[in-house]
Design an enzyme around this catalytic site. Structure first.
Site, PDB file in Angstrom:
ATOM      1  N   LYS A  16      -8.717   1.651  10.169  1.00  0.00           N
ATOM      2  CA  LYS A  16      -8.828   1.449   9.503  1.00  0.00           C
ATOM      3  C   LYS A  16      -9.916   1.811   8.534  1.00  0.00           C
ATOM      4  CE  LYS A  16      -9.016  -2.086   5.514  1.00  0.00           C
ATOM      5  NZ  LYS A  16      -7.798  -2.016   5.312  1.00  0.00           N
ATOM      6  N   CYS A  43       9.657  -7.691  -1.667  1.00  0.00           N
ATOM      7  CA  CYS A  43       9.058  -6.271  -1.869  1.00  0.00           C
ATOM      8  C   CYS A  43      10.284  -5.767  -0.423  1.00  0.00           C
ATOM      9  CB  CYS A  43       7.966  -6.173  -1.534  1.00  0.00           C
ATOM     10  SG  CYS A  43       6.963  -6.968  -0.715  1.00  0.00           S
ATOM     11  N   HIS A  59       2.072   1.135  -3.806  1.00  0.00           N
ATOM     12  CA  HIS A  59       1.651   2.078  -2.373  1.00  0.00           C
ATOM     13  C   HIS A  59       1.183   3.071  -2.475  1.00  0.00           C
ATOM     14  CE1 HIS A  59       4.800  -1.374  -1.226  1.00  0.00           C
ATOM     15  NE2 HIS A  59       3.629  -1.964  -0.703  1.00  0.00           N
TER      16      HIS A  59
HETATM   17  N1  GLN Z   1       2.149 -11.950  -5.075  1.00  0.00           N
HETATM   18  C1  GLN Z   1       1.506 -11.638  -4.146  1.00  0.00           C
HETATM   19  C2  GLN Z   1       0.859 -10.335  -4.414  1.00  0.00           C
HETATM   20  O1  GLN Z   1       0.702  -9.714  -5.382  1.00  0.00           O
HETATM   21  C3  GLN Z   1       3.209 -11.103  -3.455  1.00  0.00           C
HETATM   22  C4  GLN Z   1       2.314  -9.819  -2.072  1.00  0.00           C
HETATM   23  C5  GLN Z   1       3.372  -9.230  -1.459  1.00  0.00           C
HETATM   24  O2  GLN Z   1       4.717  -9.114  -2.198  1.00  0.00           O
HETATM   25  N2  GLN Z   1       3.310  -8.789  -0.583  1.00  0.00           N
HETATM   26  O3  GLN Z   1      -0.337 -10.029  -4.067  1.00  0.00           O
HETATM   27 ZN    ZN Z   2       5.794  -7.356  -2.865  1.00  0.00          ZN
END
Ligand code: GLN
Ligand code: ZN
Length: 769
Positions: A18, A651, A702
């Site tokens: 990483k 997500c 991302h």
């Molecule tokens: N509330 C979290 C964030 O904003 C949600 C993260 C996620 O869905 N992986 O980091």
């Molecule tokens: Zn998310």
């Protein structure tokens, strides 16, 4: 008896990969440094496996970002939009192209989006989805596979086992980027390239080759099945002398068993942790000469293997087909487990004695082999550890068990139905059309991370730490007010990770120091370990949420992680059903939701990004899972008044087939990831006429790429064309913690502008009831 390993974690015990990747991406270090680090990591892994007495040591299981992306590069499946990365930028190499596909490319006057990413089966690992066109060409493109084979062979002084994703699974993992063809039909064109690769491997001296075909454990169409049969017949015909091992995992072969066993290969690997029951049927049908690799050591969890059970399975197989046709192995690649339990120096000894990480799991494979050969003493030592865990009073809390046993349906039900709540909430909030918000976290800068590190080391007092976090929070609040977001977040600066943060405050969880597991690319997570009954001794988020709300007149979202996600992203107990643990967590979150409401928080988001990934891979098991998972969410969300607006967030989700259950969660607002798929994911919601409010992500978080205002307006228009405008929210795909501030600020300002433009476009065309 051969000891087989399917794959090994590659990030390094201290996440060296990483760090090397991120430093390379930021331009701090060059390609050479990255290559040196990766070489070292691979060699360490090979040594570890050799020391553990593994006979079939995998190679090509290393990857800079993702093993499916590696396959796309190997097979020349490179979407056309990436051509300029190598053709028009001088000095760019294959590695630049590779990372451009993974992460997008926004420099040198180019602006190219990243490829889509999605979950690897039911894990929390994400792979880069291959993109196929009707005339998709294939050719051997990358040499990485061969280079790694040669390097491994030289290093270990033995023939390693190259690991590839099998041709059929590779196609099934991909996505059709145009209409008019079926990806599985590409097999005829793809297979010759695989055969060329296999022949080259043989030329370099390969003996065994592992082809991962996890789709063999899933529901398959007749065409998929034919593709499998055709593929392996051709490989058998055209690559004589090469030993092919097909690896299946994450489920049993079930109705595919008979024809899968008849594929003309040398060995098939079975996951006997997820599906131990398949062994009997397999043994009854296994053709003569086929070797079975038996995955008895859990590659998905951190508990010590129960040798008695594993040895029982192996002996049964030996009795049926003989020792020479049985291999011992972990259930799947160890990619999904952390590196080395020995590095955990501060775990309670009693509990540590119940656990095993990747390195220990290799040793378990070895010891199981020794027990089969007659070393009974190893079995006795193991029995003691297994018993100690079963009876430990660190695990069992009668009051927690009583509370979950007493859960009623009323507890899983909001007071009023959604349409009534919506009216009450509209009255209260008076949001404009297309209200804007973010998903919770803001960039976790080095400064913020260092605060936590220094607090841990004792270099900061907790009040100094709090002070610094407060400042960061206030700054984020001011900035959100300035750009005009409608619903604010506090930024989650105080959180290391959305699950860890809660686990640390709940009883029944423990934490490792180095238990990292790769989630996507350079991102690793350190899943908590749920070892005992779960309860909530104190408020967990009330302090920070009320602090943030006290600093603004805008509504501030309380941010919680939902029970299913906490469960899914932890290493869970294997001594009780997942549903039982989910209910325990749900009650703890419910208490927190009520505490937030009592503290004056009017909007509470309960993130459930992992609800979809928990879905069983087999259709027939899904309904039962969805029932308990949705119920756990509802238990956590339903203790509040109608005016309190409950949000949820998900997500990288594919909602087809589960949309009615998503609706059954009955969150007032759901925010989802949709931007990379250009709103395609929304179709499920519109087909279903999803009744509640929804925020389709318009900003792909991302990637560091900043979307233009117009792009986001386009996405909003797409959404508005298929869903009621009055139900739409505007937000990014996910939290922003992995981003940097400059790009985040620019992108969110664009997003607020996009919402304004969308309002102007739609304001007159609708009447609000
Ligand atoms: N509330 C979290 C964030 O904003 C949600 C993260 C996620 O869905 N992986 O980091
Ligand atoms: Zn998310």
């Amino acid at each position: 008896m051969l000891k087989n390993n399917l794959g090994y974690p590659r990030a390094g015990a201290h996440r060296e990969l990483k760090k090397a990747c991120e430093s390379f991406w930021s331009g701090k270090t060059g390609k050479e440094d990255l290559l040196v680090t990766s070489r070292k990591l691979k060699e360490e892994n090979w040594t570890t496996q050799q020391d553990a007495g593994i006979d079939l040591i995998p190679c090509n299981d290393f990857s800079f970002y993702d093993q499916v992306l590696d396959m796309s590069l190997l097979l020349g499946v490179i979407p056309e939009r990436y051509n300029p990365v190598v053709t028009s930028v001088k000095g760019n190499s294959e590695l630049d192209l590779y990372f451009a596909m993974a992460r997008g490319y926004q420099k040198d006057g180019l602006d190219i989006t990243a490829m889509e990413m999605t979950k690897w089966f039911d894990t929390n690992y994400h792979y880069i989805v291959p993109e196929f066109t009707a005339k998709q060409p294939f050719r051997v493109f990358s040499q990485k596979l061969f280079a790694e084979f040669i390097a491994a062979k030289q290093f270990i002084g033995r023939v390693p086992k190259p690991v590839l994703i099998g041709p059929v699974s590779y196609l099934l993992l991909g996505k059709e980027k145009e209409t008019g063809f079926e990806k599985i039909d590409l097999i005829k064109k793809l297979l010759p390239v695989y055969i060329e690769i296999l022949k080259s491997l043989k030329g370099y001296g390969a003996e065994w080759v592992q082809l991962d075909e996890p789709f063999l454990t899933l529901d398959l169409s007749e065409k998929d099945k034919e593709a499998f049969i055709y593929t392996y017949r051709e490989i058998n015909k055209q690559c004589p002398g090469l030993k092919i091992l097909i690896a299946t995992y994450f489920e049993g072969l079930t109705e595919n068993t008979e024809w899968a066993l008849d594929l003309p290969v040398n060995a098939i690997h079975l996951d006997l942790v997820r599906a131990p029951e398949q062994l009997n049927f397999v043994l009854r049908h296994v053709p003569e000469k086929l070797t079975l690799s038996l995955g008895v050591v859990d590659g998905r969890n951190i508990w010590k293997n129960d040798y008695e059970q594993s040895v029982g399975l192996i002996r049964k197989a030996i009795n049926a087909i003989g020792k020479s046709r049985v291999m011992i192995a972990p259930s799947c690649s160890l990619l999904h487990t952390p590196f080395d339990l020995d590095l955990e120096t501060s775990l309670e000894e009693e509990v540590k004695n119940w656990m095993a990480f990747a390195k220990q799991k290799l040793n378990e494979v070895n010891e199981i082999g020794q027990i089969i050969e007659g070393n009974e003493a190893l079995l006795e030592v193991n029995k003691l550890a297994i018993e100690s865990r079963r009876l430990s009073n660190l695990i069992h809390k009668p009051c927690v068990k009583q509370r979950t046993a007493a859960i009623t349906d009323v507890q899983a039900q909001r007071l009023s139905i959604f349409t009534d709540r919506q009216k009450i909430q509209d009255e209260q909030f008076k949001f404009p059309l297309f209200p804007t918000t973010t998903i919770g976290s803001f960039p976790q800068t080095d400064d913020i991370r260092q605060l936590r590190a220094r607090l841990k080391k004792g270099e900061l007092t907790s009040s100094q730490y709090d002070e610094a976090i407060k400042n960061a929070t206030i700054e984020a609040i001011r900035w959100q007010e300035e750009i005009g977001l409608d619903v604010l977040v506090h930024g989650e600066f105080e959180r290391n990770d959305m699950v860890e943060y809660f686990g640390e405050q709940l009883d029944g969880f423990l934490f490792t120091k180095n238990g990292w597991v790769q989630s996507y690319g350079s991102r690793c997570v350190k899943p908590p370990v749920i070892y005992g009954d779960v309860s909530r001794p104190e408020d967990m988020t009330v302090k920070w949420s009320s602090f943030a709300q006290a600093n603004t007149d805008k509504p501030m979202k309380g941010m919680l992680t939902g029970p299913v996600t906490i469960l899914q992203w932890s290493f869970v107990r294997n001594d009780q059903p997942r549903s039982e643990t989910a209910n325990q967590i749900a009650l703890a979150i419910r208490d927190e939701v009520i505490a937030l409401e009592n503290a004056g928080i009017k909007i509470i988001q309960i993130d459930e990004p992992a609800i979809r990934e928990g879905l069983p891979l087999r259709k027939k098991e899904r309904a039962a899972y969805l029932d308990w998972a949705v119920k756990a969410f509802r238990i956590s969300a339903s203790g509040v008044r109608d005016e309190t607006q409950i949000h949820t967030h998900m997500c990288y989700s594919e909602f087809n087939g589960i949309i009615e259950h998503i609706a059954a969660m009955d969150a007032d607002v759901i925010t989802i990831e949709t931007s990379r798929s250009q709103m395609e994911l929304l179709e499920a919601f519109s087909d279903f006429k999803y009744p509640n409010e929804i925020g389709p992500g318009v900003y792909d978080i991302h990637s560091p790429r900043v979307p233009a205002v117009g792009e986001m307006v386009d996405l909003l228009e797409k959404a508005a064309a298929i869903l009621p405008v009055r139900n739409l929210w505007v937000n990014p795909d996910c939290g922003l913690k992995t981003r940097k501030w400059p790009e985040t600020k620019e992108a969110l300002m664009h997003m607020v502008n996009a919402a304004r433009q969308a309002r102007a476009l739609f304001e007159n065309s609708i009447t609000i009831h």
